[in-house]
Write a protein that holds these residues in place. Structure first.
Motif, PDB file in Angstrom:
ATOM      1  N   ILE A   1      -1.602  -0.792  -2.556  1.00 15.05           N
ATOM      2  CA  ILE A   1      -2.340  -1.015  -1.308  1.00 15.05           C
ATOM      3  C   ILE A   1      -3.635  -1.757  -1.610  1.00 15.05           C
ATOM      4  N   ARG A   2      -4.327  -1.325  -2.657  1.00 11.12           N
ATOM      5  CA  ARG A   2      -5.596  -1.966  -3.024  1.00 11.12           C
ATOM      6  C   ARG A   2      -5.374  -3.451  -3.353  1.00 11.12           C
TER       7      ARG A   2
ATOM      8  N   TRP B   1       7.224  16.368   0.229  1.00  8.13           N
ATOM      9  CA  TRP B   1       5.815  16.692   0.070  1.00  8.13           C
ATOM     10  C   TRP B   1       5.002  15.520   0.613  1.00  8.13           C
ATOM     11  N   HIS B   2       3.745  15.762   0.908  1.00 13.07           N
ATOM     12  CA  HIS B   2       2.916  14.787   1.612  1.00 13.07           C
ATOM     13  C   HIS B   2       1.676  14.427   0.800  1.00 13.07           C
ATOM     14  N   PHE B   3       1.172  13.231   1.074  1.00 16.05           N
ATOM     15  CA  PHE B   3      -0.099  12.825   0.482  1.00 16.05           C
ATOM     16  C   PHE B   3      -0.854  11.958   1.478  1.00 16.05           C
ATOM     17  N   LYS B   4      -2.168  11.847   1.250  1.00 18.91           N
ATOM     18  CA  LYS B   4      -3.048  11.079   2.140  1.00 18.91           C
ATOM     19  C   LYS B   4      -3.958  10.225   1.272  1.00 18.91           C
ATOM     20  N   LEU B   5      -4.026   8.934   1.596  1.00 14.96           N
ATOM     21  CA  LEU B   5      -4.902   8.001   0.896  1.00 14.96           C
ATOM     22  C   LEU B   5      -5.933   7.492   1.903  1.00 14.96           C
TER      23      LEU B   5
ATOM     24  N   ASP C   1      -5.426  -3.724  12.035  1.00 12.85           N
ATOM     25  CA  ASP C   1      -4.487  -2.605  12.001  1.00 12.85           C
ATOM     26  C   ASP C   1      -3.063  -3.099  11.771  1.00 12.85           C
ATOM     27  N   ALA C   2      -2.715  -4.230  12.370  1.00 15.29           N
ATOM     28  CA  ALA C   2      -1.375  -4.798  12.167  1.00 15.29           C
ATOM     29  C   ALA C   2      -1.183  -5.201  10.702  1.00 15.29           C
ATOM     30  N   ASP C   3      -2.238  -5.729  10.076  1.00 12.70           N
ATOM     31  CA  ASP C   3      -2.163  -6.083   8.658  1.00 12.70           C
ATOM     32  C   ASP C   3      -1.946  -4.833   7.804  1.00 12.70           C
TER      33      ASP C   3
ATOM     34  N   VAL D   1       0.011   4.346   8.604  1.00 12.85           N
ATOM     35  CA  VAL D   1      -1.429   4.130   8.496  1.00 12.85           C
ATOM     36  C   VAL D   1      -2.074   4.333   9.861  1.00 12.85           C
ATOM     37  N   SER D   2      -3.263   4.920   9.851  1.00 11.51           N
ATOM     38  CA  SER D   2      -4.039   5.110  11.057  1.00 11.51           C
ATOM     39  C   SER D   2      -5.520   5.051  10.676  1.00 11.51           C
ATOM     40  N   GLN D   3      -6.210   4.048  11.168  1.00 13.67           N
ATOM     41  CA  GLN D   3      -7.648   3.889  10.953  1.00 13.67           C
ATOM     42  C   GLN D   3      -8.045   3.972   9.480  1.00 13.67           C
TER      43      GLN D   3
END
Length: 192
Positions: free
Chosen positions: A125-126, A90-94, A50-52, A72-74
């Motif tokens: 991120i990938r 505006w918002h987004f979720k990956l 999670d820290a990474d 980030v969460s889980q």
């Protein structure tokens, strides 16, 4: 007699229609399950903590101008961005999560369908996760800056921070070195 035949044909037609609907919905459900199974097969190793992931979120979000926050969460990244005008957010979720494991596939939900920010953030991120997955950790500039010698810091003004000379949002030159807000657009000038 004719009415009974017509009514029987109508009932048979309705039954065939309902059977067709059940078949179509069953096919769609089977397709969805097959896609989920294929997604399950492509997961990263679970060596990214999670820290990474929080470090990845920090490093990815810095260079993107209209990205205001990325948390980030889980295995799910939540982003907030501003419109080009800067007036609205505006918002987004990956979602990189697949049954509790970090997945190579990402489900994207976003409010602004025209923006490329979610796609750019997802690819960065990938890339970072793939570095972690390969056993390599990306370089952390903060650690390098802390290792700099005091003499080097003194050469650049002793490490003291000041406000930016130009507004990063509109490009206007700051009126004086101590200005906290841009005179043109009113946004807060960052420390440099």
């Amino acid at each position: 007699m004719r009415d009974y035949l017509l009514m029987g044909a109508t009932v048979v037609g309705l039954v065939l229609f309902l059977v067709g609907l059940v078949w179509i919905f069953g096919w769609l459900d089977a397709k969805e399950k097959a896609e989920e199974l294929a997604r399950d097969m492509k997961t990263f190793r679970d060596n990214v903590t999670d820290a990474d992931l929080e470090e990845i979120a920090r490093s990815v979000s810095k260079p993107i101008r209209n990205l205001r926050s990325l948390t980030v969460s889980q295995h799910v990244f939540y982003g907030t961005a501003t419109t080009q005008s800067g007036l609205n957010n505006w918002h987004f979720k990956l979602d990189f999560d697949c049954r509790g494991h970090l997945s190579t596939q990402c489900k994207v939900e976003r409010e602004n369908k025209d923006s490329k920010i979610p796609a750019v953030v997802e690819s960065r991120i990938r890339e970072q996760i793939e570095l972690y997955n390969a056993g390599r950790r990306p370089e952390r500039p903060k650690a390098q800056a802390k290792q700099a010698s005091p003499a080097g810091a003194a050469a650049f003004g002793g490490g003291a921070k000041s406000r930016a000379a130009f507004c990063p949002y509109c490009g206007q030159k700051a009126l004086d070195g101590g200005a906290v807000y841009c005179a043109a657009c009113g946004k807060k000038l960052p420390m440099v």
